[in-house]
Design an enzyme around this catalytic site. Structure first.
Site, mmCIF file in Angstrom:
data_model
loop_
_atom_site.group_PDB
_atom_site.id
_atom_site.type_symbol
_atom_site.label_atom_id
_atom_site.label_comp_id
_atom_site.label_asym_id
_atom_site.label_seq_id
_atom_site.Cartn_x
_atom_site.Cartn_y
_atom_site.Cartn_z
ATOM 1 N N GLY B 83 0.815 -1.217 0.000
ATOM 2 C CA GLY B 83 0.000 0.000 0.000
ATOM 3 C C GLY B 83 0.837 1.250 0.000
ATOM 4 O O GLY B 83 1.683 1.453 0.858
ATOM 5 N N THR B 84 0.630 2.116 -0.979
ATOM 6 C CA THR B 84 1.500 3.281 -1.073
ATOM 7 C C THR B 84 0.977 4.240 -2.121
ATOM 8 O O THR B 84 0.034 3.924 -2.834
ATOM 9 C CB THR B 84 2.921 2.811 -1.466
ATOM 10 N N THR B 85 1.566 5.429 -2.150
ATOM 11 C CA THR B 85 1.393 6.327 -3.296
ATOM 12 C C THR B 85 2.771 6.833 -3.667
ATOM 13 O O THR B 85 3.442 7.468 -2.843
ATOM 14 C CB THR B 85 0.534 7.547 -2.902
ATOM 15 N N LYS B 116 10.583 5.542 0.905
ATOM 16 C CA LYS B 116 10.175 4.829 -0.296
ATOM 17 C C LYS B 116 10.944 5.291 -1.512
ATOM 18 O O LYS B 116 10.827 4.694 -2.579
ATOM 19 C CB LYS B 116 8.674 5.028 -0.540
ATOM 20 N N SER B 209 -1.569 2.022 -4.361
ATOM 21 C CA SER B 209 -3.007 2.052 -4.104
ATOM 22 C C SER B 209 -3.559 3.461 -4.195
ATOM 23 O O SER B 209 -4.731 3.660 -4.480
ATOM 24 C CB SER B 209 -3.299 1.459 -2.730
#
Lengths: 237, 298
Positions: B83-85, B116, B209
């Site tokens: 889950g990340t942007t 990240k 996500s």
């Protein structure tokens, strides 16, 4: 002896109701409970764990601490599946010895953390079911905490809780040590005595609300003088 | 790792021999049966100029053909972080890479301050999304391979070459659990590489996500002729909106700006403050609207 098939994601028991025919396979994992915590200060690090070893509704042992002394400046706390914890610590000890013999110096905390990450990832497709937290002093003598996930992703932190009560303890630590979600509070650096007292209080709370945590608390305080150990009794029920 | 290779030092680490070889003990159950995955080039070339293909790869399970009905992989009792942007885009002043900093494992925020975006070398930055451990380790392997190439060939591997190398290294793990979606951000190129085998060059990429929300914001205002400050604000805004709407993204925003001189990192910013500032701005706007409406009805 209950198999790990009865356990849901976090190790808590699933409800008993008939959901249709199920196929029970042997699962190589079991969840033995336990909580580990590590806090890094200016010139010290604290690694603490409870000493209860449980499986399902039973308690296997009330005196099974989860802190393992690796070097004079590093302590590893691991909780999860006890079998994997034992094997992992054996492997780490062997690797530490090999390093000492070929490089003629002890491994630093950062190096141990990087090594543990590769050890865990080498079992990417059949992981060690262990939540690791390393606490120790770095090369400059400052406290360091490295927290891992079961497949080797790691990060240096100031404080971290792992194991069965981690979801309960982490927010408390965020608030008390990280001063998160508090308005207008002076950010006082953590002293060793205050940190030890905080860890004791935090574990007492964990023992109240988490069934897999209790019996006794083992605290390892790492300073440049060495590693000091303390044992504090917790709830036995 | 890199020094070992350049000195042709052959080390046999214990973790590779610990799971028993299938040939040694055939009565052992499938879970202890595993073998060391031999990457095609394991017979290491003696010439120093060849690209090294031997590196420590995690042992893969052997799929027993006799028991085809069983799924071989062991069911994991814990969730991994996902889950990340993350986003990256090119504009006249170089390349901007931005990402949130939340690592979630199931419903728990495993870590609120993850990196990240990692620099590989002075002119290449990689944004990671997918499984946290996979991304971290594969970035480490990629950095090692790029460094080895640089030492052996006295020049840096191009971004396209890096992307191709990474794609080739991930290919044996296609179909397994490995979930890695990296965007390599050079100073004039953006290449997306993922463990499914995709390798795409483009002008704008958002992964994770929260990417639909980031795309919405970016597509609206992105243009080639943006100034550096505008581009930074735009990237920040996109990540902020995505973290607001996506549950699995949040906490802080990391921003890197890559130019021909190298990468520069902007200080990590907590989005909680930004949210309150945004609410205040809207609050003032809302008051104006209700006042106007009240005037009309009167």
């Amino acid at each position: 002896m209950l198999s790990a098939q009865n356990f849901g994601e976090s190790g808590k028991m699933k409800e008993y109701h008939y959901a249709g025919p199920t196929e029970h396979r042997f699962s190589p994992y079991a969840f033995n409970g336990g909580t580990v915590l590590a806090v890094a200060g200016e010139d010290f690090a604290i690694v603490a764990s409870d000493t209860r070893l449980s499986e399902g509704y039973s308690i296997h042992s009330r005196d099974s601490p989860k802190c393992y002394k690796l070097t004079d400046t590093t302590v590893l706390g691991c909780s999860g599946f006890h079998g994997d914890c034992l094997t992992l610590t054996k492997i780490i000890d062997a690797r530490l010895k090999m390093y000492k013999h070929s490089n003629n110096k002890t491994m630093t905390s950062g190096a141990i953390a990087a090594m543990l990450s590769t050890i865990l990832y080498s079992r990417r497709f059949f992981p060690y079911y262990v939540y690791n937290i390393i606490g120790g002093l770095d090369e400059q003598g400052k406290g360091a905490v490295y927290s891992f996930d079961p497949v080797g992703s790691y990060q240096r932190d100031t404080y971290k809780a792992g194991g069965s009560a981690s979801a309960m303890l982490q927010p408390l630590l965020d608030n008390q040590i990280g001063f998160k979600n508090m308005e207008g509070v002076e950010h006082v650096p953590l002293t060793k005595d205050k940190a030890v007292q905080l860890v004791k209080d935090v574990f007492v709370s964990a023992a109240e609300r988490d069934v897999y945590t209790g019996d006794a608390l083992r605290i390892c305080i790492v300073t440049k003088e060495g590693i000091e150990e303390q044992n504090i009794p917790l709830r036995k029920d | 790792m890199a020094l070992e290779d350049i000195c042709n030092f052959k080390d046999k680490p214990t973790h590779k021999t610990f799971p028993f070889y299938a040939s040694e003990d055939t009565s052992v159950s499938v879970f202890t049966e595993s073998f060391n995955f031999k990457w095609r080039g394991e017979m290491t070339s003696k010439k120093a100029s060849d690209v090294p293909l031997e590196f420590h790869v995690p042992s893969l399970f052997k799929r027993p053909s006799s028991r085809a009905s069983h799924s071989v992989s062991v069911r994991r009792p814990f969730p991994l972080s996902h889950g990340t942007t993350t986003l990256g885009f090119i504009f006249q002043g170089g390349v901007i890479a931005a990402a949130d900093t939340r690592a979630s494992a199931g419903g728990l925020v495993a870590c609120p301050a993850v990196h990240k975006i990692t620099p590989i070398h002075s002119h290449l930055v990689v944004t990671s999304s997918g499984s946290g451990a996979d991304c971290m380790l594969w970035e480490r392997i990629l950095t090692r391979e790029i460094r080895l190439y640089q030492l052996r060939h006295k020049r840096r591997l191009s971004i396209r070459g890096t992307a191709k190398l990474l794609s080739l290294m991930l290919h044996p793990f296609k179909g397994t659990d490995v979930c890695v979606a990296l965007t390599l951000c050079g100073w004039d190129k953006l290449i997306y590489v993922c463990s499914d085998g995709a390798r795409l060059q483009g002008d704008i990429f958002s992964v994770g996500s929260g990417s639909p929300y980031a795309y919405g914001v970016l597509d609206r205002s992105l243009s080639w002729s943006l100034h550096k400050e505008e581009a930074i604000l735009l990237a920040r805004e996109a990540v902020f909106r995505a973290t607001h709407r996506d549950a699995y993204s949040g906490n802080n925003v990391d921003l890197f700006h890559v130019t021909a001189e190298g990468w520069r990192q902007r200080q990590r910013e907590d989005l909680k403050e930004e949210y309150y500032r945004d609410m205040e701005k809207r609050g003032k706007k809302m008051d104006l609207k209700t006042k106007k409406a009240a005037k009309i009805t009167q």
